[in-house]
Enzyme design. Sequence first.
Site, mmCIF file in Angstrom:
data_model
loop_
_atom_site.group_PDB
_atom_site.id
_atom_site.type_symbol
_atom_site.label_atom_id
_atom_site.label_comp_id
_atom_site.label_asym_id
_atom_site.label_seq_id
_atom_site.Cartn_x
_atom_site.Cartn_y
_atom_site.Cartn_z
ATOM 1 N N ARG A 97 0.851 -1.198 0.000
ATOM 2 C CA ARG A 97 0.000 0.000 0.000
ATOM 3 C C ARG A 97 0.887 1.250 0.000
ATOM 4 N NH1 ARG A 97 -5.043 1.794 -1.258
ATOM 5 N NH2 ARG A 97 -6.096 2.925 0.413
ATOM 6 N N THR A 371 -9.303 0.350 -10.635
ATOM 7 C CA THR A 371 -8.414 -0.490 -9.824
ATOM 8 C C THR A 371 -8.434 -1.842 -10.524
ATOM 9 O OG1 THR A 371 -8.686 0.647 -7.695
ATOM 10 C CG2 THR A 371 -8.348 -1.691 -7.536
HETATM 11 O O1 DON Z 1 -7.898 1.078 -1.714
HETATM 12 C C1 DON Z 1 -9.067 1.355 -1.962
HETATM 13 O O2 DON Z 1 -10.002 0.955 -1.289
HETATM 14 C C2 DON Z 1 -9.391 2.179 -3.198
HETATM 15 N N1 DON Z 1 -8.290 3.043 -3.517
HETATM 16 C C3 DON Z 1 -9.740 1.254 -4.317
HETATM 17 C C4 DON Z 1 -10.226 1.993 -5.518
HETATM 18 C C5 DON Z 1 -11.065 1.177 -6.402
HETATM 19 O O3 DON Z 1 -11.276 0.021 -6.227
HETATM 20 C C6 DON Z 1 -11.699 1.854 -7.515
HETATM 21 N N2 DON Z 1 -12.319 0.873 -8.382
HETATM 22 N N3 DON Z 1 -13.178 0.754 -9.101
#
Ligand code: DON
Length: 571
Positions: A97, A371
């Site tokens: 992360r 993502t």
């Molecule tokens: O880490 C997280 O929860 C977000 N940054 C994830 C972003 C995400 O899944 C966007 N997708 N569609």
Amino acid sequence: MARCVRLGAFLLGWGLACAAGAGPEERPPRAAVVSAHPLASAAGEELLRAGGNAFDAAVAVSATLAVVEPYASGLGGGGFWLLHRAADGRQVMLDGRETAPAAARPELFHAADGTPSPELSRDGGTAVAVPGVPAALLYLAKHYGRLPLARSLAPAVRHARAGFPVTPRYRRLVQYRLELLRADPAAAGIFLEQGEIPPAGHLIVQEELAATLERLGAEGRAGFYAGEVARRLVRAVRAAGGVWELKDLDDYRVVERAPVVFEYQGVRVISAPPPSSGGVVLAETLKILERFSLPGSGPARVHLVVEAMRRAYRDRAWWLGDPDFTKIPMQRLLSGAHSARLARDISLSEATPSTKLPAPKRIPEPESADTTHFSILDEAGNRVAATLSINLPFGAGLMAAGTGVLLNDEMDDFAFGFRDPNAYGLVGGQSNVVAGGRRPLSSMTPTFLETPERIALLGTPGGSRIISMVLLAILDFTAGAEPQSWVTLPRYHHQYLPDILQFELGALPAGEQRALRAMGHQLQEKKRRYGNMQAILWDRLGNRVAAASDPRGEGEARIFSVGPCQPAPVH
Ligand code: DON
């Protein structure tokens, strides 16, 4: 517990036998790679055929996704890789992360009048957290893989040089961040065509990204977190208003964390621990549901699942954050006594308004986002489920000139108070407040499911809705369904605040909607379907492997055999 021990013994014993037997098989008959892009799935297969294991393939898939899905993940982002090593049964989550730069503090995200300004955590230099993906790939290759990092990065380098064709999904996501990309000459030069959305089939060539990947392969950490690339990254972030120092990059470390592990109706669930909220929210929701007899379908089922989600997401907002900075009462949150308390005030016929659960209210609208997730199973039984992100499509829309690295806007996953939700409508408090070196709370939920007969690997993008998507898939797995069903299932979601039961276009029949409204739920049908789940099932009793890629996306599942009885990984 007894079953877990027995299962461990099965896994440890695989080296002794490879022939088919009568009980659950100890090694998968085939390997599987499933990801959000056909070129990334092919890269995973290429590595397995070259003698790599699932961990080498995971490096190749992660790096290739960084090239061919620039809107979803990349070297400028972060992620979680959930690992299972067959040789010793080790299960661990590699936490790559992003971290906040040392100078980060809440005021950095305030407008001149002192009120929080969402743009500052989503666009431009202040939005960018220090990337973890390059460090995680190095770590995976060194500690779990069998092949040199440079070999595993080779498919990504190739695709960056040769170019990949623009797809409808690419066009849709560019549209979403078009103004931002136009404003950054380095990003626009690569991802746009004369400032416009490129036509389908147009090749996106990324020479500089290829060179950065090669540098990482040749020089390791120093190829990204120090030297020329690091200097360029810092320069780009600072020029765009950010507060990075070279030391922030130098300080970045991946962390191995013990997964959240719990049982639901005979299924062992292994999932992402903090700084992801995924495992804890799944555990709380399922532990609440276990106290009810859950109907197989219909409004009474949706009602119960939603009431459980509502309560678990409230705990997310209150308690969860980076475990290295905030004290999370894990034992209590995961205890039977806690789920009993949360279940006690659930009515079978009436929605509990979220405002009745002690906390403030707010009704924002979660935005579209991106993502990526992939799952890999090799024929030795090694597994990887990984969810990677640069947060919103194309991250902060900022490319460090000369590096090809598109930077994330993961700072928006920090909490800006209960009154100021992030891009996914999530609220939070002190447990997830911005501070230097801290990791923002995530919803990314790479997960394994295990019974003595069946093993599943799954995950999806989708911001706050990631956890509810994985939850619905777990319920489907528990009912005996196959990956095609998990990834296709109509989806619904509740995240405590806003107090809205969201559902995908067409997910709830009209009669069911009426029944839920009558119970007091506020419904909202989304304009689109959401999620992009990539799942694998190893049926140990039936001696077969199945995999499926979400029909909502453009991904591909590959199932193949490299050869039986491969030698065990050396690490
Ligand atoms: O880490 C997280 O929860 C977000 N940054 C994830 C972003 C995400 O899944 C966007 N997708 N569609």
